[in-house]
Design an enzyme around this catalytic site. Structure first.
Site, PDB file in Angstrom:
ATOM      1  CE  LYS A   9     -12.419 -46.985 -31.984  1.00 51.20           C
ATOM      2  NZ  LYS A   9     -12.876 -45.586 -32.175  1.00 51.20           N
ATOM      3  CE1 TYR A  44     -15.075 -44.728 -27.063  1.00 52.38           C
ATOM      4  CE2 TYR A  44     -16.510 -46.488 -27.845  1.00 52.38           C
ATOM      5  CZ  TYR A  44     -15.313 -45.786 -27.906  1.00 52.38           C
ATOM      6  OH  TYR A  44     -14.354 -46.157 -28.826  1.00 52.38           O
ATOM      7  CG  PHE A  98     -19.925 -38.693 -31.632  1.00 52.73           C
ATOM      8  CD1 PHE A  98     -19.296 -39.660 -30.857  1.00 52.73           C
ATOM      9  CD2 PHE A  98     -19.453 -37.393 -31.562  1.00 52.73           C
ATOM     10  CE1 PHE A  98     -18.234 -39.354 -30.033  1.00 52.73           C
ATOM     11  CE2 PHE A  98     -18.381 -37.066 -30.727  1.00 52.73           C
ATOM     12  CZ  PHE A  98     -17.774 -38.052 -29.960  1.00 52.73           C
ATOM     13  CG  ASN A 140     -11.632 -43.872 -35.273  1.00 50.30           C
ATOM     14  OD1 ASN A 140     -11.994 -44.895 -34.705  1.00 50.30           O
ATOM     15  ND2 ASN A 140     -11.568 -42.707 -34.657  1.00 50.30           N
ATOM     16  CG  HIS A 192     -10.086 -47.035 -27.670  1.00 56.78           C
ATOM     17  ND1 HIS A 192     -10.695 -45.831 -27.396  1.00 56.78           N
ATOM     18  CD2 HIS A 192      -9.523 -47.446 -26.503  1.00 56.78           C
ATOM     19  CE1 HIS A 192     -10.517 -45.539 -26.111  1.00 56.78           C
ATOM     20  NE2 HIS A 192      -9.809 -46.508 -25.551  1.00 56.78           N
ATOM     21  CD  GLU A 227     -10.164 -46.315 -22.159  1.00 60.78           C
ATOM     22  OE1 GLU A 227      -9.096 -46.665 -22.713  1.00 60.78           O
ATOM     23  OE2 GLU A 227     -10.836 -45.326 -22.532  1.00 60.78           O
TER      24      GLU A 227
HETATM   25  P1  GDP Z   1     -10.142 -40.800 -29.926  1.00 62.16           P
HETATM   26  O1  GDP Z   1      -9.566 -40.630 -28.549  1.00 62.16           O
HETATM   27  O2  GDP Z   1      -9.224 -40.329 -31.034  1.00 62.16           O
HETATM   28  O3  GDP Z   1     -10.641 -42.210 -30.189  1.00 62.16           O
HETATM   29  O4  GDP Z   1     -11.421 -39.828 -30.048  1.00 62.16           O
HETATM   30  P2  GDP Z   1     -12.571 -39.387 -29.001  1.00 62.16           P
HETATM   31  O5  GDP Z   1     -12.263 -39.876 -27.618  1.00 62.16           O
HETATM   32  O6  GDP Z   1     -12.807 -37.936 -29.214  1.00 62.16           O
HETATM   33  O7  GDP Z   1     -13.872 -40.142 -29.554  1.00 62.16           O
HETATM   34  C1  GDP Z   1     -14.064 -41.514 -29.301  1.00 62.16           C
HETATM   35  C2  GDP Z   1     -14.529 -42.160 -30.578  1.00 62.16           C
HETATM   36  O8  GDP Z   1     -15.796 -41.618 -30.950  1.00 62.16           O
HETATM   37  C3  GDP Z   1     -13.647 -41.915 -31.817  1.00 62.16           C
HETATM   38  O9  GDP Z   1     -12.523 -42.761 -31.898  1.00 62.16           O
HETATM   39  C4  GDP Z   1     -14.623 -42.164 -32.943  1.00 62.16           C
HETATM   40  O10 GDP Z   1     -14.839 -43.566 -33.169  1.00 62.16           O
HETATM   41  C5  GDP Z   1     -15.901 -41.553 -32.368  1.00 62.16           C
HETATM   42  N1  GDP Z   1     -16.056 -40.142 -32.753  1.00 62.16           N
HETATM   43  C6  GDP Z   1     -15.318 -39.074 -32.342  1.00 62.16           C
HETATM   44  N2  GDP Z   1     -15.763 -37.930 -32.886  1.00 62.16           N
HETATM   45  C7  GDP Z   1     -16.823 -38.285 -33.661  1.00 62.16           C
HETATM   46  C8  GDP Z   1     -17.724 -37.535 -34.487  1.00 62.16           C
HETATM   47  O11 GDP Z   1     -17.632 -36.306 -34.609  1.00 62.16           O
HETATM   48  N3  GDP Z   1     -18.706 -38.253 -35.135  1.00 62.16           N
HETATM   49  C9  GDP Z   1     -18.827 -39.609 -35.002  1.00 62.16           C
HETATM   50  N4  GDP Z   1     -19.812 -40.228 -35.663  1.00 62.16           N
HETATM   51  N5  GDP Z   1     -18.004 -40.337 -34.225  1.00 62.16           N
HETATM   52  C10 GDP Z   1     -17.003 -39.684 -33.585  1.00 62.16           C
END
Ligand code: GDP
Length: 138
Positions: A10, A50, A58, A113, A116, A127
């Site tokens: 990222k 996404y 978010f 973070n 991905h 994807e």
């Molecule tokens: P992942 O599978 O661990 O990447 O997590 P998710 O699929 O739940 O979310 C996709 C991405 O959205 C995450 O990797 C973060 O970059 C972002 N994200 C997830 N939860 C949050 C949140 O509560 N706040 C914000 N700002 N970004 C989030």
């Protein structure tokens, strides 16, 4: 049978100069790079990627972030690639990520973070097809 998954370094990790270190972690863990490209993406491309998160609070911030600078897009291959990459990445929120994981080392927030990784076979197929053409995956 080797399995394929999709991964992104990222923009936060690239800005911080950690792209090479993230790739080294993947290498050390036995992932083979099937395809790789560095690219900046548009807000609309991030929104399409996404789409499953479109109702989440978010979504706007996440798609702004993902289109804020270059990414490294990758297709990775190994036995059990999808689950093993999720384990190596660590929890979404780096505060909860285990020692030794990529997010523990390089992530700075729940949004920024570092990496991905696809969470299931169907998402990996979507994807990979979203970012790579078939001829790039030989
Ligand atoms: P992942 O599978 O661990 O990447 O997590 P998710 O699929 O739940 O979310 C996709 C991405 O959205 C995450 O990797 C973060 O970059 C972002 N994200 C997830 N939860 C949050 C949140 O509560 N706040 C914000 N700002 N970004 C989030």
């Amino acid at each position: 049978m080797p399995q394929r998954t999709f991964s992104i370094v990222k923009p936060d990790a690239i800005r911080a100069g950690h792209a090479g270190a993230v790739l080294a972690e993947l290498d050390k863990a036995g992932f083979r790079i099937v395809a790789i490209k560095k690219q900046s993406i548009s807000k609309a491309q991030a929104e399409g990627f996404y789409y499953v998160h479109r109702e989440r609070p978010f979504f706007a911030a996440l798609t702004d972030f993902m289109s804020s600078g270059p990414l490294v897009l990758m297709v990775l291959e190994k036995e059990n690639a999808i689950a093993d990459l999720r384990k190596l990445m660590g929890a979404t929120n780096p505060a909860n990520a285990e020692e030794g994981t990529i997010r523990k080392k390089f992530a700075t927030s729940i949004q920024e973070n570092a990496i991905h990784g696809s969470d299931a076979e169907e998402t990996a197929a979507f994807e990979i097809g979203y970012w790579f053409a078939g001829y790039e995956l030989i």
